[in-house]
Design a protein around this motif. Structure first.
Motif, PDB file in Angstrom:
ATOM      1  N   ILE A  79      36.241  46.527  29.670  1.00  0.00           N
ATOM      2  CA  ILE A  79      35.279  45.557  29.143  1.00  0.00           C
ATOM      3  C   ILE A  79      34.955  44.559  30.249  1.00  0.00           C
ATOM      4  O   ILE A  79      35.823  43.814  30.694  1.00  0.00           O
ATOM      5  CB  ILE A  79      35.844  44.834  27.912  1.00  0.00           C
ATOM      6  CG1 ILE A  79      36.100  45.851  26.809  1.00  0.00           C
ATOM      7  CG2 ILE A  79      34.889  43.747  27.445  1.00  0.00           C
ATOM      8  CD1 ILE A  79      36.674  45.307  25.544  1.00  0.00           C
ATOM      9  N   PRO A  80      33.688  44.556  30.704  1.00  0.00           N
ATOM     10  CA  PRO A  80      33.297  43.577  31.724  1.00  0.00           C
ATOM     11  C   PRO A  80      33.030  42.213  31.082  1.00  0.00           C
ATOM     12  O   PRO A  80      32.384  42.128  30.043  1.00  0.00           O
ATOM     13  CB  PRO A  80      32.017  44.174  32.309  1.00  0.00           C
ATOM     14  CG  PRO A  80      31.479  45.061  31.245  1.00  0.00           C
ATOM     15  CD  PRO A  80      32.634  45.508  30.413  1.00  0.00           C
ATOM     16  N   MET A  81      33.556  41.169  31.719  1.00  0.00           N
ATOM     17  CA  MET A  81      33.370  39.801  31.220  1.00  0.00           C
ATOM     18  C   MET A  81      33.015  38.887  32.387  1.00  0.00           C
ATOM     19  O   MET A  81      33.422  39.129  33.514  1.00  0.00           O
ATOM     20  CB  MET A  81      34.667  39.287  30.568  1.00  0.00           C
ATOM     21  CG  MET A  81      35.083  40.022  29.318  1.00  0.00           C
ATOM     22  SD  MET A  81      34.018  39.744  27.907  1.00  0.00           S
ATOM     23  CE  MET A  81      34.315  38.027  27.543  1.00  0.00           C
ATOM     24  N   LYS A  82      32.266  37.839  32.095  1.00  0.00           N
ATOM     25  CA  LYS A  82      31.990  36.833  33.124  1.00  0.00           C
ATOM     26  C   LYS A  82      33.266  36.043  33.354  1.00  0.00           C
ATOM     27  O   LYS A  82      33.965  35.672  32.415  1.00  0.00           O
ATOM     28  CB  LYS A  82      30.874  35.907  32.665  1.00  0.00           C
ATOM     29  CG  LYS A  82      29.546  36.603  32.568  1.00  0.00           C
ATOM     30  CD  LYS A  82      28.429  35.635  32.286  1.00  0.00           C
ATOM     31  CE  LYS A  82      27.144  36.426  32.204  1.00  0.00           C
ATOM     32  NZ  LYS A  82      25.963  35.625  32.339  1.00  0.00           N
ATOM     33  N   GLU A  85      36.259  31.606  39.230  1.00  0.00           N
ATOM     34  CA  GLU A  85      36.865  31.980  40.501  1.00  0.00           C
ATOM     35  C   GLU A  85      38.350  32.307  40.364  1.00  0.00           C
ATOM     36  O   GLU A  85      38.887  33.107  41.114  1.00  0.00           O
ATOM     37  CB  GLU A  85      36.678  30.847  41.519  1.00  0.00           C
ATOM     38  CG  GLU A  85      35.232  30.661  41.932  1.00  0.00           C
ATOM     39  CD  GLU A  85      35.069  29.502  42.904  1.00  0.00           C
ATOM     40  OE1 GLU A  85      36.061  29.083  43.510  1.00  0.00           O
ATOM     41  OE2 GLU A  85      33.930  29.037  43.032  1.00  0.00           O
ATOM     42  N   SER A  86      39.020  31.685  39.429  1.00  0.00           N
ATOM     43  CA  SER A  86      40.459  31.903  39.267  1.00  0.00           C
ATOM     44  C   SER A  86      40.789  33.156  38.467  1.00  0.00           C
ATOM     45  O   SER A  86      41.949  33.506  38.316  1.00  0.00           O
ATOM     46  CB  SER A  86      41.085  30.691  38.574  1.00  0.00           C
ATOM     47  OG  SER A  86      40.564  30.577  37.259  1.00  0.00           O
ATOM     48  N   GLY A  87      39.778  33.837  37.920  1.00  0.00           N
ATOM     49  CA  GLY A  87      40.024  35.045  37.144  1.00  0.00           C
ATOM     50  C   GLY A  87      40.049  34.812  35.645  1.00  0.00           C
ATOM     51  O   GLY A  87      40.236  35.744  34.872  1.00  0.00           O
ATOM     52  N   ARG A  88      39.880  33.551  35.239  1.00  0.00           N
ATOM     53  CA  ARG A  88      39.798  33.270  33.800  1.00  0.00           C
ATOM     54  C   ARG A  88      38.443  33.708  33.283  1.00  0.00           C
ATOM     55  O   ARG A  88      37.427  33.506  33.933  1.00  0.00           O
ATOM     56  CB  ARG A  88      39.966  31.782  33.515  1.00  0.00           C
ATOM     57  CG  ARG A  88      41.397  31.357  33.402  1.00  0.00           C
ATOM     58  CD  ARG A  88      41.531  29.891  33.056  1.00  0.00           C
ATOM     59  NE  ARG A  88      41.241  29.569  31.688  1.00  0.00           N
ATOM     60  CZ  ARG A  88      42.127  29.619  30.692  1.00  0.00           C
ATOM     61  NH1 ARG A  88      43.347  30.021  30.951  1.00  0.00           N
ATOM     62  NH2 ARG A  88      41.802  29.275  29.488  1.00  0.00           N
ATOM     63  N   ILE A  89      38.446  34.284  32.096  1.00  0.00           N
ATOM     64  CA  ILE A  89      37.182  34.754  31.543  1.00  0.00           C
ATOM     65  C   ILE A  89      36.494  33.640  30.760  1.00  0.00           C
ATOM     66  O   ILE A  89      37.135  32.731  30.242  1.00  0.00           O
ATOM     67  CB  ILE A  89      37.381  35.995  30.641  1.00  0.00           C
ATOM     68  CG1 ILE A  89      38.263  35.672  29.437  1.00  0.00           C
ATOM     69  CG2 ILE A  89      37.954  37.129  31.426  1.00  0.00           C
ATOM     70  CD1 ILE A  89      38.322  36.782  28.417  1.00  0.00           C
ATOM     71  N   PHE A  90      35.165  33.721  30.730  1.00  0.00           N
ATOM     72  CA  PHE A  90      34.381  32.809  29.910  1.00  0.00           C
ATOM     73  C   PHE A  90      34.192  33.496  28.559  1.00  0.00           C
ATOM     74  O   PHE A  90      33.831  34.665  28.505  1.00  0.00           O
ATOM     75  CB  PHE A  90      33.014  32.531  30.536  1.00  0.00           C
ATOM     76  CG  PHE A  90      33.090  31.791  31.837  1.00  0.00           C
ATOM     77  CD1 PHE A  90      33.752  30.588  31.940  1.00  0.00           C
ATOM     78  CD2 PHE A  90      32.498  32.320  32.967  1.00  0.00           C
ATOM     79  CE1 PHE A  90      33.815  29.906  33.146  1.00  0.00           C
ATOM     80  CE2 PHE A  90      32.552  31.652  34.172  1.00  0.00           C
ATOM     81  CZ  PHE A  90      33.213  30.442  34.268  1.00  0.00           C
ATOM     82  N   GLY A  91      34.426  32.779  27.498  1.00  0.00           N
ATOM     83  CA  GLY A  91      34.273  33.384  26.186  1.00  0.00           C
ATOM     84  C   GLY A  91      35.531  34.122  25.787  1.00  0.00           C
ATOM     85  O   GLY A  91      36.627  33.791  26.211  1.00  0.00           O
ATOM     86  N   GLU A 146      32.612  40.851  35.661  1.00  0.00           N
ATOM     87  CA  GLU A 146      31.258  41.417  35.708  1.00  0.00           C
ATOM     88  C   GLU A 146      30.714  41.321  37.125  1.00  0.00           C
ATOM     89  O   GLU A 146      30.894  40.325  37.803  1.00  0.00           O
ATOM     90  CB  GLU A 146      30.338  40.611  34.761  1.00  0.00           C
ATOM     91  CG  GLU A 146      29.745  41.417  33.681  1.00  0.00           C
ATOM     92  CD  GLU A 146      28.896  40.549  32.760  1.00  0.00           C
ATOM     93  OE1 GLU A 146      28.345  39.523  33.182  1.00  0.00           O
ATOM     94  OE2 GLU A 146      28.810  40.927  31.585  1.00  0.00           O
ATOM     95  N   ALA A 147      30.028  42.354  37.538  1.00  0.00           N
ATOM     96  CA  ALA A 147      29.487  42.364  38.902  1.00  0.00           C
ATOM     97  C   ALA A 147      28.176  41.606  38.978  1.00  0.00           C
ATOM     98  O   ALA A 147      27.451  41.436  38.095  1.00  0.00           O
ATOM     99  CB  ALA A 147      29.272  43.792  39.367  1.00  0.00           C
TER     100      ALA A 147
END
Length: 147
Positions: A79-82, A85-91, A146-147
């Motif tokens: 599952i791609p997620m935004k 920089e630290s690797g924490r996902i948004f949402g 996400e790329a």
């Protein structure tokens, strides 16, 4: 108060289970919504007869659930997620996203039967899929940036 469940209710029980709940929960929610009925003597007899007739059908459903569990046990869902920089996902990664990813792979599983741990960072996690009363399977969920 003893009631007989008419449908599966997460955290309470499965269809045709005899469970004890507080009277207000039964009277004000479960019975009016059609999720349960009182466990009277006549309802217990009807339940026993229905269970006897449904035993063969239940075995077939369990066999199908075991086959599905074996098939999805080796699946890894990405599952791609935004991310920051630290690797924490948004949402949040939701059980709906996992259900959609499983559907893409050919397995139609209700989102309500998927339980996720709290996912906050990119990485590998486990989701538990409740396929049957006695069959639960873990699925690997890989959260990537996400790329």
């Amino acid at each position: 108060m003893e009631i007989i469940l008419k449908t599966d209710i997460v955290g309470l029980g499965y269809k045709n289970d005899l469970v004890v709940v507080k009277p207000g929960y039964a009277r004000n929610y479960l019975i009016p919504q059609g999720f349960a009925q009182l466990a009277t003597a006549s309802n217990r007899k009807v339940l026993a007869e229905n269970l006897k007739q449904a035993a063969h059908k239940a075995e077939k459903i369990k066999t199908e659930a075991l086959a599905t569990a074996e098939a999805i046990g080796s699946i890894e869902i990405t599952i791609p997620m935004k991310t920051g920089e630290s690797g924490r996902i948004f949402g949040r990664v939701t059980n709906t996203q996992v259900a959609d990813a499983l559907k893409e792979k050919g397995y139609d599983i209700d989102r309500k039967k998927i339980v996720l741990e709290d996912i906050k960072n990119v990485g590998d996690y486990a989701a538990t899929v409740d396929l049957h009363k006695e069959v639960k399977q873990k699925v690997t969920v890989k959260v990537v940036a996400e790329a």
